[in-house]
Every structure is written in structure tokens, then in C-alpha cells.
Scaffold this motif. Sequence first.
Motif, PDB file in Angstrom:
ATOM      1  N   VAL A  63       0.842  -1.201   0.000  1.00 45.78           N
ATOM      2  CA  VAL A  63       0.000   0.000   0.000  1.00 45.78           C
ATOM      3  C   VAL A  63       0.878   1.252   0.000  1.00 45.78           C
ATOM      4  N   HIS A  64       1.935   1.220   0.789  1.00 48.64           N
ATOM      5  CA  HIS A  64       2.848   2.367   0.832  1.00 48.64           C
ATOM      6  C   HIS A  64       3.458   2.635  -0.549  1.00 48.64           C
ATOM      7  N   GLN A  65       3.950   1.583  -1.199  1.00 44.74           N
ATOM      8  CA  GLN A  65       4.586   1.763  -2.499  1.00 44.74           C
ATOM      9  C   GLN A  65       3.591   2.256  -3.544  1.00 44.74           C
ATOM     10  N   MET A  79      -6.949   4.807  -1.705  1.00 50.30           N
ATOM     11  CA  MET A  79      -6.178   3.606  -1.375  1.00 50.30           C
ATOM     12  C   MET A  79      -6.978   2.615  -0.533  1.00 50.30           C
ATOM     13  N   LYS A  80      -7.778   3.132   0.385  1.00 49.81           N
ATOM     14  CA  LYS A  80      -8.576   2.222   1.227  1.00 49.81           C
ATOM     15  C   LYS A  80      -9.552   1.432   0.372  1.00 49.81           C
ATOM     16  N   ASP A  81     -10.197   2.110  -0.582  1.00 48.96           N
ATOM     17  CA  ASP A  81     -11.133   1.415  -1.465  1.00 48.96           C
ATOM     18  C   ASP A  81     -10.413   0.421  -2.372  1.00 48.96           C
ATOM     19  N   LEU A  82      -9.249   0.817  -2.863  1.00 45.58           N
ATOM     20  CA  LEU A  82      -8.494  -0.046  -3.765  1.00 45.58           C
ATOM     21  C   LEU A  82      -8.097  -1.353  -3.090  1.00 45.58           C
ATOM     22  N   PHE A  83      -7.678  -1.273  -1.838  1.00 49.34           N
ATOM     23  CA  PHE A  83      -7.197  -2.465  -1.149  1.00 49.34           C
ATOM     24  C   PHE A  83      -8.224  -3.075  -0.191  1.00 49.34           C
ATOM     25  N   LYS A  84      -9.417  -2.489  -0.151  1.00 51.51           N
ATOM     26  CA  LYS A  84     -10.467  -3.012   0.723  1.00 51.51           C
ATOM     27  C   LYS A  84     -10.850  -4.421   0.271  1.00 51.51           C
ATOM     28  N   LYS A  85     -10.719  -5.357   1.164  1.00 54.39           N
ATOM     29  CA  LYS A  85     -11.036  -6.768   0.897  1.00 54.39           C
ATOM     30  C   LYS A  85     -10.263  -7.317  -0.303  1.00 54.39           C
ATOM     31  N   ALA A  86      -9.134  -6.737  -0.603  1.00 56.23           N
ATOM     32  CA  ALA A  86      -8.329  -7.201  -1.739  1.00 56.23           C
ATOM     33  C   ALA A  86      -7.651  -8.512  -1.378  1.00 56.23           C
ATOM     34  N   ASP A  87      -7.801  -9.486  -2.228  1.00 63.37           N
ATOM     35  CA  ASP A  87      -7.171 -10.780  -2.040  1.00 63.37           C
ATOM     36  C   ASP A  87      -6.236 -10.984  -3.230  1.00 63.37           C
ATOM     37  N   TYR A  88      -4.952 -10.834  -2.985  1.00 62.56           N
ATOM     38  CA  TYR A  88      -4.001 -10.913  -4.085  1.00 62.56           C
ATOM     39  C   TYR A  88      -2.694 -11.542  -3.609  1.00 62.56           C
ATOM     40  N   ASP A  89      -1.970 -12.101  -4.557  1.00 55.86           N
ATOM     41  CA  ASP A  89      -0.610 -12.575  -4.310  1.00 55.86           C
ATOM     42  C   ASP A  89       0.376 -11.578  -4.898  1.00 55.86           C
ATOM     43  N   ALA A  90       0.035 -11.062  -6.078  1.00 58.43           N
ATOM     44  CA  ALA A  90       0.952 -10.192  -6.810  1.00 58.43           C
ATOM     45  C   ALA A  90       0.277  -8.879  -7.178  1.00 58.43           C
ATOM     46  N   LEU A  91       1.087  -7.824  -7.187  1.00 55.80           N
ATOM     47  CA  LEU A  91       0.647  -6.512  -7.657  1.00 55.80           C
ATOM     48  C   LEU A  91       1.552  -6.093  -8.803  1.00 55.80           C
TER      49      LEU A  91
END
Length: 189
Positions: A63-65, A79-91
Amino acid sequence: MKHKFAKMSCLDVYLSSLSTKEYQKIKMKIGSNAIRFMPLQSWDVYISHFHELIHLSKIEADVHQVSVFAEKFSWDVNMKDLFKKADYDALIITDADQKILWVNDGFSKMTGYSKKYAIDKTPRFLQGEKTDVQSKQQIRLHLKEHKVFKDVIYNYKNDNSLYKCEVKIVPLFGANNNLHYIALEKEVG
């Protein structure tokens, strides 16, 4: 021979975590049978919590990067909406032409490719013989529409093994009509 302290109750674990002052407050309520302080014999109680802390730390670093890029390119994104409940291995962050600008550590772990190798390439380098043509066309169509979408595609790891990848792609709009994409990817069954 069994160790005399091998069996611990939840109460034992709780009591061992109290300060002397806290213990004195509840001493009379618990009775004399429970008064057995002993060292914790296994880290099993803590290990799942430790792994969760590591996981959250990695998400925080991601999130910082992404926030650094958001500020640099003046993206209009929460950012909160983008990562809200985000389930990921890779960005993966790409420019408008899908040239990779940044990948997280999870990308290297999932694909086997180093960050350095991925930079300045397009995600198409992960595709191969068994990557479905219809999936590729669908992704291109969604990218042209500049809307958030989720799809599944078969990609290849560095060792040439095939994996099924769920990808959520979010267009990121910035100042001067600047366009980038972020892909949140997860290997799925």
C-alpha cells in the motif's frame, strides 16, 4: 517418559501473560489448583498470529509503495477502497501501454521472475501456448474501456509451469490525462 508440564490449559497460558499486579487481583477467584506458572512449551499458540502479522506487514508495504506512485502521478484513487477486501498474491503497476513500472515481492514469489526482469516488459511475457486467445481478447477489450474488471487467464511461471491466474485490473487516472493500471493477481485452483 512424559514431561510433567507437557499439558497446559488455556488458563495457564492466560495466567502466564499477566503482570504480577494483574495476577494478584484475580488470584483468589481462580483457586490454588490453577497456580502453576510454567514456560510455554510450544510456539504453536503464537505462530498463526505471527504469520498474520507478516502478511499484514507485506500488505502495508505494498500500500505504501502504491501510494508513492499515486502521489507521483496524481492518481485520483482512494487507497482504502483499492485495497479493501483485496485478495491478491501479486501486484503489478503498468503505464497506459501496459509496460511494467513496478511489481511487488508477491509477483516474484508467484511467478518465479525477479522484479528486475519484469520491469519494462508487458505482462504478456507470462503468456504462452495454453493461454486462451479469448481471455487475451477479453482483457484487451476491458483495458480499452478503462473500467475495473476481473478475469481469469492461464499464464506461465519462470520454470515454464502453467498456472491459473485471477486478475483484477483497475485503471488509474492522473493529472494531464495520465493513465496507468494496477493489477491485483492471485493464483487460483
